[in-house]
Design an enzyme around this catalytic site. Structure first.
Site, PDB file in Angstrom:
ATOM      1  CE  LYS A 194      -6.261  -3.417   4.671  1.00 14.61           C
ATOM      2  NZ  LYS A 194      -6.542  -3.863   6.037  1.00 14.61           N
ATOM      3  CB  SER A 201      -0.850  -3.675   8.068  1.00 12.02           C
ATOM      4  OG  SER A 201      -1.914  -2.787   7.852  1.00 12.02           O
ATOM      5  CE1 TYR A 254       0.260  -6.004  -1.909  1.00 13.46           C
ATOM      6  CE2 TYR A 254      -0.803  -3.987  -1.165  1.00 13.46           C
ATOM      7  CZ  TYR A 254      -0.328  -5.253  -0.912  1.00 13.46           C
ATOM      8  OH  TYR A 254      -0.459  -5.792   0.349  1.00 13.46           O
ATOM      9  CG  HIS A 268      -7.233  -2.635  10.279  1.00 14.80           C
ATOM     10  ND1 HIS A 268      -5.928  -2.187  10.351  1.00 14.80           N
ATOM     11  CD2 HIS A 268      -7.218  -3.677   9.420  1.00 14.80           C
ATOM     12  CE1 HIS A 268      -5.165  -2.927   9.576  1.00 14.80           C
ATOM     13  NE2 HIS A 268      -5.911  -3.842   9.003  1.00 14.80           N
ATOM     14  NE  ARG A 316      -0.204  -8.484   2.131  1.00 16.35           N
ATOM     15  CZ  ARG A 316      -0.912  -7.829   3.070  1.00 16.35           C
ATOM     16  NH1 ARG A 316      -2.083  -8.252   3.448  1.00 16.35           N
ATOM     17  NH2 ARG A 316      -0.409  -6.757   3.648  1.00 16.35           N
ATOM     18  CB  CYS A 343       0.638  -6.761  14.072  1.00 19.29           C
ATOM     19  SG  CYS A 343       1.736  -5.360  13.905  1.00 19.29           S
ATOM     20  CG  ASP A 368      -7.676  -6.891   7.164  1.00 14.00           C
ATOM     21  OD1 ASP A 368      -6.811  -6.571   7.996  1.00 14.00           O
ATOM     22  OD2 ASP A 368      -7.844  -6.271   6.096  1.00 14.00           O
ATOM     23  NE  ARG A 376      -2.343  -1.210   3.599  1.00 20.30           N
ATOM     24  CZ  ARG A 376      -1.787  -0.413   4.490  1.00 20.30           C
ATOM     25  NH1 ARG A 376      -1.803   0.901   4.309  1.00 20.30           N
ATOM     26  NH2 ARG A 376      -1.212  -0.874   5.567  1.00 20.30           N
TER      27      ARG A 376
HETATM   28  C1  OXD Z   1      -3.238  -4.339   5.514  1.00 19.88           C
HETATM   29  C2  OXD Z   1      -3.880  -5.500   4.882  1.00 19.88           C
HETATM   30  O1  OXD Z   1      -2.307  -3.755   4.938  1.00 19.88           O
HETATM   31  O2  OXD Z   1      -4.731  -6.126   5.536  1.00 19.88           O
HETATM   32  O3  OXD Z   1      -3.673  -3.983   6.607  1.00 19.88           O
HETATM   33  O4  OXD Z   1      -3.561  -5.803   3.725  1.00 19.88           O
HETATM   34 MN    MN Z   2      -5.335  -5.117   7.313  1.00 21.47          MN
END
Ligand code: OXD
Ligand code: MN
Length: 601
Positions: free
Chosen positions: A225, A267, A216, A245, A385, A269, A294, A86
């Site tokens: 998002k 993100s 991406y 989130h 991913r 974590c 998420d 991102r």
């Molecule tokens: C993020 C995702 O960047 O979930 O938070 O992709």
């Molecule tokens: Mn996320």
């Protein structure tokens, strides 16, 4: 301009699911007039459509087929090396005034931004196919569910969105023919995938997203998002619900008592790992199930918060995923998965750093170059991913489609902190919990471009995703709390604290069940805790640490408060609040003063 997405011409019966809603048709016509595609492909989400798009994607090298025996019906996609995460610096919230976007968002004036984007999009789909994707976020019969349309010139986006959302007919039915119905307008074009022409722009007042120049996922799967969080949070405030989130998980005791918990971590974590946790052997009979990994949308019902997962699939970080760290994720991504930017082995399998077993003697890395274990480069990009349907998850919660959502007993905030933050503690009450969320901090990861490992404040893990003024967002949290007769209890966790030797003190992964169990005990009114200046802290014997190989000193350190670190932490809270330029509600300023006073005594 290099043609990145040549047009495709489907056989009859594919690509012709034209919606009947006039407002949608008018908008598609407007975008087609601007972008000048070769043809328009109206997606219906059918299996035939999928097969056709896969065949075309293989022909055009958008996808690489993987070994059918090793990873059935799965594909590898490589994004441009300049386009792997991102781009927060090129993400804009375009509200009429800068104040509405607030101090944490990049703001751009809507009129000028529309004009700039119109220039960039003008003729951008010449020679390409324009896909129109109807999709739905949320279970079919939820009052929170939203419809969106994404126009894109990327087949990868179409194929990913059919995994990540409820796509096609189901969304058209939900929308119906009312020209005034609420729906999100999303426009995406790859353009020439040039970082200098990469902008992710949100127009909350118009329920519109325009994303250009990237391929991406986080920048282009506009459902996620962009809609579910940035536009979602704006709508949530207006409509009195919450777009967060957060993962959502269910925990069931051997006696069959079940609680649901929502957790906000920044993100990369470990949200997906936590959402799919398998309790260790000691917790025989306990079950953890996944509602979402998420994003959580929550609304008030009977004085409680109820949550749904608006998504239909997982777009998770691959490196580090293994049978040891997350067996349920490994099962989920064993088939019907699109991998992005992982390594390809000589036998057509996928590989990444942290996968079980020995690295292959030779592979093709995420950039398409030869790779061996001696290579200096990583085989898989750190932000590579998987895109996989949630139905692949063996631990999927049975109530994931329940329209009313699942009742939330606890909200957990957490970050990646090497020091200061204890393993777990509980807020005194809702407002104090909001303060814990508002002052959350975490060391940055590869999920966004920029430096990795720098501590940054990330309120409620929403810093890059709150679509309006963060001060109003904090106030919205406080206002929601006032309407809850039975609010969830709020906790803070930190799996990542390190000892003097620089090693993690806590084993993490499945062992996080021990922390979750204490949280559930607290929700049931049975778990012990000590009052401390930062909240309710468990003492070592309040946590079930049986059969865990951990040193007593490590546990003391994990649950300890270092006064000097906390003095610095509180000063950092003040600095953060000050940096927001006066938007922080008084209630939270008071919380900070109380916290500071606790350390002066
Ligand atoms: C993020 C995702 O960047 O979930 O938070 O992709
Ligand atoms: Mn996320």
């Amino acid at each position: 301009m290099k043609n990145l997405a040549p047009a495709i011409f489907p056989p009859k019966g594919i690509g012709d699911a034209k919606p009947s809603n006039k407002a949608v048709l008018d908008w598609v016509h407007e975008i087609a007039t601007l972008t000048q595609p070769e043809n328009i492909f109206w997606c219906d989400g059918s299996e035939r459509e999928r097969e056709f798009l896969i065949t075309e994607s293989l022909k055009q090298n958008v996808l690489i087929e993987l070994n059918e025996k090793k990873v059935p019906r799965s594909y590898l996609h490589r994004s441009s090396p300049n386009d792997v995460a991102r781009v927060e610096q090129f993400t804009f919230v375009c509200t009429p005034t800068k104040e509405e976007a607030g101090p944490t968002n990049n703001w751009a004036e809507p009129g000028e931004t529309y004009a700039k984007l119109r220039d960039l999009l003008s003729g951008a789909m010449r020679g390409r196919t324009m896909f129109v994707i109807p999709y739905m976020m949320g279970p079919a019969d939820s009052p929170l569910t939203k419809v969106g349309f994404e126009i894109t010139d990327s087949k990868y986006v179409v194929l990913s969105l059919r995994t990540m959302t409820r796509m096609g007919e189901i969304a058209l039915r939900r929308l119906g023919d009312d020209p005034n119905a609420e729906w999100n307008r999303g426009v995406h074009s790859l353009l020439d995938v040039n970082p200098e022409r990469r902008f992710i722009c949100h127009f909350p007042q118009d329920n519109t997203i325009i994303s250009v120049g990237s391929g991406y996922g986080g920048n282009v799967l506009l459902s996620k998002k962009c809609l579910a969080l940035r536009i979602g949070s704006y709508l949530a405030r207006k409509q009195n619900w919450m777009a967060e989130h957060m993962l959502i998980l269910g925990v069931e005791s051997p006696q069959g008592r079940k609680h649901y918990v929502a957790a906000a971590f920044p993100s990369a974590c470990g949200k997906t790992n936590f959402a799919m946790l398998i309790p260790p052997a000691h917790f025989k009979g306990w079950k953890v199930t996944t509602v979402g990994d998420d994003i959580g949308w929550m609304r008030i019902r009977d004085g409680r918060l109820y949550a749904v997962n608006p998504e239909n699939g997982y777009f998770g970080v691959v490196p580090g995923t293994s049978h040891k760290s997350n067996p349920n994720a490994m099962r989920s991504i064993a088939h019907d998965t699109i991998y992005t930017n992982v390594a390809l082995t000589d036998d057509g399998d996928v590989w990444w750093e942290g996968k079980d077993g020995e690295p292959p003697a030779h592979a093709i890395d995420w950039r398409g170059n030869d790779w061996t274990p001696q290579s200096k480069e990583k085989a898989a990009h750190p932000n590579s991913r998987f895109t996989t349907p949630m139905r692949n998850n063996p631990a999927l919660d049975p109530d994931v489609e329940k329209g009313e959502g699942v009742p939330i007993s606890a909200i957990i905030f957490g970050g990646r902190r090497s020091d200061t933050a204890p393993l777990v503690y509980q807020a005194f009450d809702w407002n104090h919990g909001v303060y814990l969320g508002a002052t959350m901090a975490s060391e940055t990861t590869a999920a966004a471009t920029g430096a990795v490992g720098r501590v940054r404040r990330d309120p409620m893990a929403m810093l890059p995703f709150c679509g309006y003024n963060i001060g109003d967002y904090f106030q919205h949290w406080l206002d929601i709390g006032k309407q809850l007769a039975n609010p969830p209890l709020i906790f803070n966790v930190n799996w990542f604290r390190k000892g003097a030797d620089g090693k993690f003190l806590w084993p993490g992964f499945g062992e996080n069940m021990r922390v979750l169990k204490w949280i559930i005990d607290r929700c049931e009114g049975s778990g012990g805790a000590l009052e401390s200046p930062i909240g309710w802290l468990p003492s070592p014997h309040d946590l079930d640490l049986a059969e865990l190989d951990i040193d007593h000193n490590a546990v003391d350190e994990l649950l300890g408060l270092d006064h000097e670190e906390w003095q610095k932490e509180i000063a950092a809270h003040k600095e953060f609040f000050d940096s927001l330029g006066g938007v922080v509600p008084e209630v939270l300023q008071k919380q900070r003063e109380q916290l500071a006073a606790g350390f002066e005594m």
